[in-house]
Design an enzyme around this catalytic site. Structure first.
Site, mmCIF file in Angstrom:
data_model
loop_
_atom_site.group_PDB
_atom_site.id
_atom_site.type_symbol
_atom_site.label_atom_id
_atom_site.label_comp_id
_atom_site.label_asym_id
_atom_site.label_seq_id
_atom_site.Cartn_x
_atom_site.Cartn_y
_atom_site.Cartn_z
ATOM 1 N N GLY A 30 -10.239 -38.439 -30.331
ATOM 2 C CA GLY A 30 -10.881 -39.121 -29.866
ATOM 3 C C GLY A 30 -12.371 -39.083 -29.489
ATOM 4 N N ARG A 39 -16.671 -41.171 -28.703
ATOM 5 C CA ARG A 39 -17.132 -41.339 -27.132
ATOM 6 C C ARG A 39 -16.591 -40.973 -26.292
ATOM 7 N NH1 ARG A 39 -14.000 -47.117 -25.740
ATOM 8 N NH2 ARG A 39 -11.441 -46.489 -25.098
ATOM 9 N N ASN A 52 -8.239 -34.786 -26.449
ATOM 10 C CA ASN A 52 -9.083 -35.881 -25.840
ATOM 11 C C ASN A 52 -8.428 -37.497 -26.059
ATOM 12 O OD1 ASN A 52 -11.432 -36.975 -23.634
ATOM 13 N ND2 ASN A 52 -11.278 -37.705 -26.328
ATOM 14 N N SER A 55 -5.661 -36.014 -15.965
ATOM 15 C CA SER A 55 -5.525 -37.224 -15.158
ATOM 16 C C SER A 55 -5.538 -36.899 -13.915
ATOM 17 C CB SER A 55 -6.338 -38.380 -15.912
ATOM 18 O OG SER A 55 -6.417 -39.527 -14.242
ATOM 19 N N TYR A 105 -0.808 -46.263 -17.424
ATOM 20 C CA TYR A 105 -1.879 -44.759 -16.875
ATOM 21 C C TYR A 105 -1.873 -43.524 -16.227
ATOM 22 C CZ TYR A 105 -5.985 -42.054 -17.318
ATOM 23 O OH TYR A 105 -7.209 -41.444 -18.065
ATOM 24 N N LYS A 147 -0.369 -39.773 -17.728
ATOM 25 C CA LYS A 147 -0.858 -39.067 -17.441
ATOM 26 C C LYS A 147 0.005 -38.075 -16.662
ATOM 27 C CE LYS A 147 -4.418 -39.935 -19.428
ATOM 28 N NZ LYS A 147 -5.368 -38.620 -20.841
#
Length: 245
Positions: free
Chosen positions: A13, A16, A83, A136, A149, A153
């Site tokens: 990834g 960006r 990532n 996260s 999400y 994580k």
């Protein structure tokens, strides 16, 4: 011995946000080569140009085991940076279907698992090396606005613990990363103070070189982590007010 200086690394990834910052940060720290990956490698052209021969673009979709296997054959690395990730910004119950949660798990959890499985032998051949897994702070307390999400994580957090134990015998350092809001496109609509990706990456790489196993690389994640240690239910109630909307 440095985990970065003179070593080759691969970043998923990388087109960006935090991924791009990782490429720059690794080069700054002395990496000999950085394999920058994205589904569309043309989005990496500027990184390759700025890398002065040290950045190699690879096409990689972490939900495609065949592409992961190809990357592992072509990228001889001592550092793997997991990532790549997606966020649906959906609740667990309020979402129209469970499909967003399934997609997040395919990318955020299964993609990462398959990357580790493919690259563990590569790292072993290079003395053990290191793995950086981007979880996260939402993986340690569920944010309802990011319900599915957060679940994905949390799975990354548990996976990180598991592979740390399994790969200890080959000398692989496994660093779990638990950022809060970072100033990226993914977090553009979050009404929070955000930390620049470059600052987050600098803190992650410092933790890697220090031999640490977990890092909270920004003020928001550090504050929430401290709260979780002191009173986890209070933090859960606090973030529970951030309902999906």
């Amino acid at each position: 011995m440095s985990r970065i200086n003179g070593k080759a690394a691969l970043v998923t990834g990388a087109n960006r946000g935090i991924g791009r910052a990782f490429v720059a940060g690794l080069l700054k720290a002395g990496a000999a080569k950085v394999y920058a990956t994205a589904r569309n490698p043309q989005t990496l052209d500027d990184l390759v140009k700025e890398g002065n021969g040290k950045v190699v673009a690879l096409a990689l979709d972490v939900t495609r085991p065949d592409m992961i296997a190809e990357a592992a054959r072509n990228a001889d690395v001592a550092l793997l940076v997991n990532n790549a990730g997606i966020a649906a910004f959906e609740g667990l119950i309020s979402a129209k279907s469970s499909e967003p949660a399934r997609e997040e798990m395919e990318t955020n959890y299964f993609g990462l698992l398959n990357m580790v499985r493919a690259f563990a032998p590569v790292l072993a051949r290079n003395g053990g090396g290191a793995i950086i897994n981007l979880s996260s702070i939402a993986g340690q307390v569920n944010f309802p606005a990011l319900g599915s999400y957060s679940v994905s994580k949390a799975a990354v957090h548990s996976l990180t613990q598991g592979i740390r134990a399994e790969l200890s015998g080959q000398g692989t350092q496994v660093l779990g990363v638990y950022p809060g809001p970072v100033d990226t496109d993914m977090a553009a609509n979050l009404p929070m103070d955000k930390t620049p990706p470059s600052a987050v990456v600098d803190n992650i790489l410092q933790a890697l070189e220090a031999g640490e196993e977990s890092v909270y690389p920004d003020p928001a994640s550090q504050e929430l982590h401290g709260g979780l240690l002191a009173d986890p239910l209070a933090v859960e109630r606090q973030v529970g007010q951030m309902l999906p909307g």
